[in-house]
Motif scaffolding. Sequence first.
Motif, short mmCIF file in Angstrom:
data_model
loop_
_atom_site.label_atom_id
_atom_site.label_comp_id
_atom_site.label_asym_id
_atom_site.label_seq_id
_atom_site.Cartn_x
_atom_site.Cartn_y
_atom_site.Cartn_z
N ARG A 117 5.38 2.06 6.72
CA ARG A 117 5.43 1.55 5.35
C ARG A 117 5.17 0.05 5.28
NH1 ARG A 117 10.55 3.58 2.38
NH2 ARG A 117 9.52 5.52 3.03
N ASP A 118 5.70 -0.67 6.25
CA ASP A 118 5.54 -2.12 6.23
C ASP A 118 4.07 -2.52 6.35
OD1 ASP A 118 6.57 -4.88 6.31
OD2 ASP A 118 5.84 -4.84 8.38
N VAL A 119 3.33 -1.81 7.24
CA VAL A 119 1.90 -2.10 7.43
C VAL A 119 1.14 -1.80 6.15
CG1 VAL A 119 -0.17 -1.48 8.73
CG2 VAL A 119 2.04 -1.67 9.90
N ILE A 120 1.43 -0.65 5.53
CA ILE A 120 0.74 -0.27 4.30
C ILE A 120 1.01 -1.28 3.18
CG2 ILE A 120 0.54 1.52 2.52
CD1 ILE A 120 1.23 3.57 4.66
N GLU A 121 2.27 -1.69 3.06
CA GLU A 121 2.62 -2.64 2.00
C GLU A 121 1.94 -3.98 2.20
OE1 GLU A 121 6.86 -2.64 2.13
OE2 GLU A 121 7.06 -1.02 0.64
N ARG A 122 1.84 -4.44 3.45
CA ARG A 122 1.17 -5.71 3.70
C ARG A 122 -0.32 -5.61 3.38
NH1 ARG A 122 3.97 -5.83 8.72
NH2 ARG A 122 1.96 -5.58 9.79
#
Length: 331
Positions: A117-122
């Motif tokens: 999720r963190d990669v997608i949000e960034r």
Amino acid sequence: MSTQPGDTAPDQVARLLALVPYLLARGEVRLDDAAAHFGTDADQIERDLRLLFMTGVSPGLPGDLIEVDLEALEGDRIIRVDNADYLARPVRFSPAEATSLVVALRTMVEAAPEEARDVIERTLTKLEQAAGQDGEGLLRLHVTPTPLEASAVVPVLEAALAHGRQVEITYYVPSRDQESQRLVDPRGLARVEDLLYLDAWCHTAQGDRAFRVDRILSARELDTPVADPGARARDLTGGWFTDAETTTVTLRLAPPARWVVEYYQVTAQRPGPDGTIDVDLEVASEQWVQSLLLRLAPHATLLAPAHFADAFTAAARATLNLYEDDGVDLS
């Protein structure tokens, strides 16, 4: 997609994306050295390379696909790739593609596992920041508007259509890396997905052609009227046409050469004599056909068109003469 134990399909895709630039930067690389660099074995790298045969730029004609020197790979265990320079250029999105990507990422982020999720949000944040509130900032991501919205040749083509006059165009064919001057009778402009095409009779090629507008480098309306003012534009929305000028080539393949069907897009195939098959391919480069036949020899025969066959015979004889001049015994 075949991978080694512990090597997932995403792992292979990530390796392929890194492998091609790695090879292009070095010209040629030993198979074992490439395997060591990517932390895998030589068999896996070889499987990766054979997968590259089926990848390339749209529309996926033989001349658009990445080429791997199989003879060097199987003989000297050396890797050489060609026709992949476009991977060194920045990725470009149309506005529709960029919007679709943002929407897809917004959908994914809700259901994504915590570690992803963190990669997608960034990524989503960077895309939205580049696009801006109104989308004008998309250019910062090398996003180009569609030809219908931005091409400088469109007003010229529209004026020629309205006046019923001929147009002189400079057209670029990526699969041949060539520019050519064409005299055309424009019949209409057609939007197919995110691309704009000019439907025209090409006097240079003496045939119907559908030209991608984003590959028309320049256009000049002439004073001469079109040859057939009553000609109607064709329906280009059915997906039956190609955007490059292509020629249908028919090859007869013996069993050792049947891998061509697996790696290249054939438009038709039929049983031939003595266990062979006859296949039709749409090609944009006669030089590419000659290169393929030299790799397939002696297990392939060029049946049509006749002038391609004559040119290949002359090229093959010239190649043999080079060996004979060097004193190499080919008997």
